[in-house]
Design a protein around this motif. Structure first.
Motif, PDB file in Angstrom:
ATOM      1  N   GLY A  12       0.474  -1.002   0.572  1.00 21.64           N
ATOM      2  CA  GLY A  12      -0.458   0.646  -0.410  1.00 21.64           C
ATOM      3  C   GLY A  12       0.444   1.430  -0.017  1.00 21.64           C
ATOM      4  O   GLY A  12       0.491   2.391  -0.715  1.00 21.64           O
ATOM      5  N   GLU A  13       1.912   0.952   0.514  1.00 19.88           N
ATOM      6  CA  GLU A  13       2.865   2.213  -0.075  1.00 19.88           C
ATOM      7  C   GLU A  13       3.183   2.761  -1.139  1.00 19.88           C
ATOM      8  O   GLU A  13       3.122   2.142  -2.675  1.00 19.88           O
ATOM      9  CB  GLU A  13       4.600   2.010   0.499  1.00 19.88           C
ATOM     10  N   TYR A  14       3.586   3.810  -1.533  1.00 22.84           N
ATOM     11  CA  TYR A  14       3.610   5.197  -3.050  1.00 22.84           C
ATOM     12  C   TYR A  14       4.723   5.876  -2.613  1.00 22.84           C
ATOM     13  O   TYR A  14       5.071   5.965  -1.898  1.00 22.84           O
ATOM     14  CB  TYR A  14       1.860   6.241  -2.762  1.00 22.84           C
ATOM     15  N   VAL A  15       5.471   4.802  -3.919  1.00 24.91           N
ATOM     16  CA  VAL A  15       6.086   5.660  -4.132  1.00 24.91           C
ATOM     17  C   VAL A  15       6.364   6.371  -5.751  1.00 24.91           C
ATOM     18  O   VAL A  15       5.680   6.285  -6.802  1.00 24.91           O
ATOM     19  CB  VAL A  15       7.267   4.102  -4.543  1.00 24.91           C
ATOM     20  N   ARG A  16       6.139   7.797  -5.108  1.00 24.54           N
ATOM     21  CA  ARG A  16       6.667   8.894  -6.233  1.00 24.54           C
ATOM     22  C   ARG A  16       8.019   9.171  -7.284  1.00 24.54           C
ATOM     23  O   ARG A  16       8.820   8.591  -6.919  1.00 24.54           O
ATOM     24  CB  ARG A  16       6.672  10.285  -5.532  1.00 24.54           C
ATOM     25  N   LEU A  17       7.109   8.072  -8.758  1.00 20.06           N
ATOM     26  CA  LEU A  17       8.138   8.339  -8.973  1.00 20.06           C
ATOM     27  C   LEU A  17       8.614   9.366 -10.149  1.00 20.06           C
ATOM     28  O   LEU A  17       7.607  10.677 -10.824  1.00 20.06           O
ATOM     29  CB  LEU A  17       7.714   7.172 -10.618  1.00 20.06           C
ATOM     30  N   LYS A  18       9.956   9.879 -10.568  1.00 20.15           N
ATOM     31  CA  LYS A  18      10.888  10.701 -10.822  1.00 20.15           C
ATOM     32  C   LYS A  18      10.437  10.202 -12.755  1.00 20.15           C
ATOM     33  O   LYS A  18      10.587   9.221 -13.058  1.00 20.15           O
ATOM     34  CB  LYS A  18      11.812  11.105 -11.087  1.00 20.15           C
ATOM     35  N   GLU A  19      10.440  11.381 -13.262  1.00 20.00           N
ATOM     36  CA  GLU A  19      11.030  11.370 -14.570  1.00 20.00           C
ATOM     37  C   GLU A  19      11.964  11.334 -15.045  1.00 20.00           C
ATOM     38  O   GLU A  19      13.300  12.090 -14.458  1.00 20.00           O
ATOM     39  CB  GLU A  19      10.508  13.320 -15.837  1.00 20.00           C
ATOM     40  N   GLY A  20      12.819  11.023 -16.321  1.00 21.54           N
ATOM     41  CA  GLY A  20      14.025  10.090 -16.516  1.00 21.54           C
ATOM     42  C   GLY A  20      14.561  11.599 -17.454  1.00 21.54           C
ATOM     43  O   GLY A  20      13.871  12.166 -17.640  1.00 21.54           O
ATOM     44  N   LYS A  21      16.464  11.259 -17.690  1.00 18.89           N
ATOM     45  CA  LYS A  21      16.818  12.234 -18.533  1.00 18.89           C
ATOM     46  C   LYS A  21      15.867  12.212 -20.042  1.00 18.89           C
ATOM     47  O   LYS A  21      15.531  11.504 -20.512  1.00 18.89           O
ATOM     48  CB  LYS A  21      17.756  12.044 -18.828  1.00 18.89           C
ATOM     49  N   THR A  22      15.623  13.469 -20.271  1.00 26.16           N
ATOM     50  CA  THR A  22      14.819  13.776 -22.135  1.00 26.16           C
ATOM     51  C   THR A  22      16.308  14.289 -22.811  1.00 26.16           C
ATOM     52  O   THR A  22      17.072  14.524 -21.970  1.00 26.16           O
ATOM     53  CB  THR A  22      14.254  14.768 -21.929  1.00 26.16           C
ATOM     54  N   GLY A  23      15.840  13.379 -24.336  1.00 23.27           N
ATOM     55  CA  GLY A  23      17.518  13.655 -25.037  1.00 23.27           C
ATOM     56  C   GLY A  23      17.274  15.112 -25.709  1.00 23.27           C
ATOM     57  O   GLY A  23      15.456  16.140 -25.692  1.00 23.27           O
ATOM     58  N   LYS A  24      17.920  16.210 -26.652  1.00 23.05           N
ATOM     59  CA  LYS A  24      17.852  17.019 -26.822  1.00 23.05           C
ATOM     60  C   LYS A  24      17.202  17.113 -28.523  1.00 23.05           C
ATOM     61  O   LYS A  24      17.609  16.284 -28.818  1.00 23.05           O
ATOM     62  CB  LYS A  24      19.093  17.944 -26.814  1.00 23.05           C
TER      63      LYS A  24
END
Length: 178
Positions: free
Chosen positions: A166-178
């Motif tokens: 039930g624990e919520y893990v907030r996911l981050k966005e990875g690197k984006t290309g140029k």
């Protein structure tokens, strides 16, 4: 006025409480717990009801009052029902195995982590990726579950790791290309 400290604790059937100079022993169907409390706090047992009272309204007594009642309630609840923490593992190849009273975890390291069950704690596995930590002492159950989680806590990019159910893990966005 301590709202928690003034609540009355009701003992379930089959639970006995013995108070010897604020060294409280609680016996129940699941086991026995003993704890020493502050000498100034008064613990009264009247039939199946336990009341906790403080001698005065000093800041120290106010802080101890609610804590004492909460710890006493956890002892009564632990010997009658017990406590349980559930953990789940997310990740490719992450799994747990039981070897006697030892929990062996494969969590993406070069070696396997082994967790020895503390006294009064039992591990159960519903499947290789879900772990249950059970016992009568709430503190030890929580500490053991937190230690298991700390072996590979969830990372924020893919969410892999060991987490509470039930624990919520907030996911981050990875690197984006140029």
């Amino acid at each position: 006025m301590s709202r928690i400290g003034n609540k009355i604790i009701t003992m379930p059937a089959g639970v006995e409480l013995k108070n010897d100079n604020n060294v409280v022993t609680v016996k129940g169907p699941k086991g026995e717990l003993t704890r020493e409390f502050n000498k100034n706090i008064e613990i009264k047992v009247e039939g199946t009801e336990i009341t906790v009272s403080r001698p005065n309204d000093s800041k120290e007594m106010k802080t101890i009052h609610g804590t004492t009642r909460a710890l006493l309630n956890n002892m009564v609840q632990g010997v009658s029902e017990g406590f349980k923490k559930d953990l789940e593992m997310k990740g490719v190849g992450y799994r747990a195995q039981l070897q006697g009273n030892k929990l062996v975890l494969s969590v993406g390291k070069s070696h396997q982590d082994e967790v020895e069950a503390p006294e009064g704690i039992t591990f159960t596995l519903a499947n290789p990726t879900s772990i249950s930590v059970e016992g009568i002492n709430k503190e030890v159950v929580g500490q053991t579950a937190a230690y298991i989680r700390s072996l590979r806590s969830p990372e924020p990019y893919k969410g892999k790791g060991i987490r509470y159910v039930g624990e919520y893990v907030r996911l981050k966005e990875g690197k984006t290309g140029k």
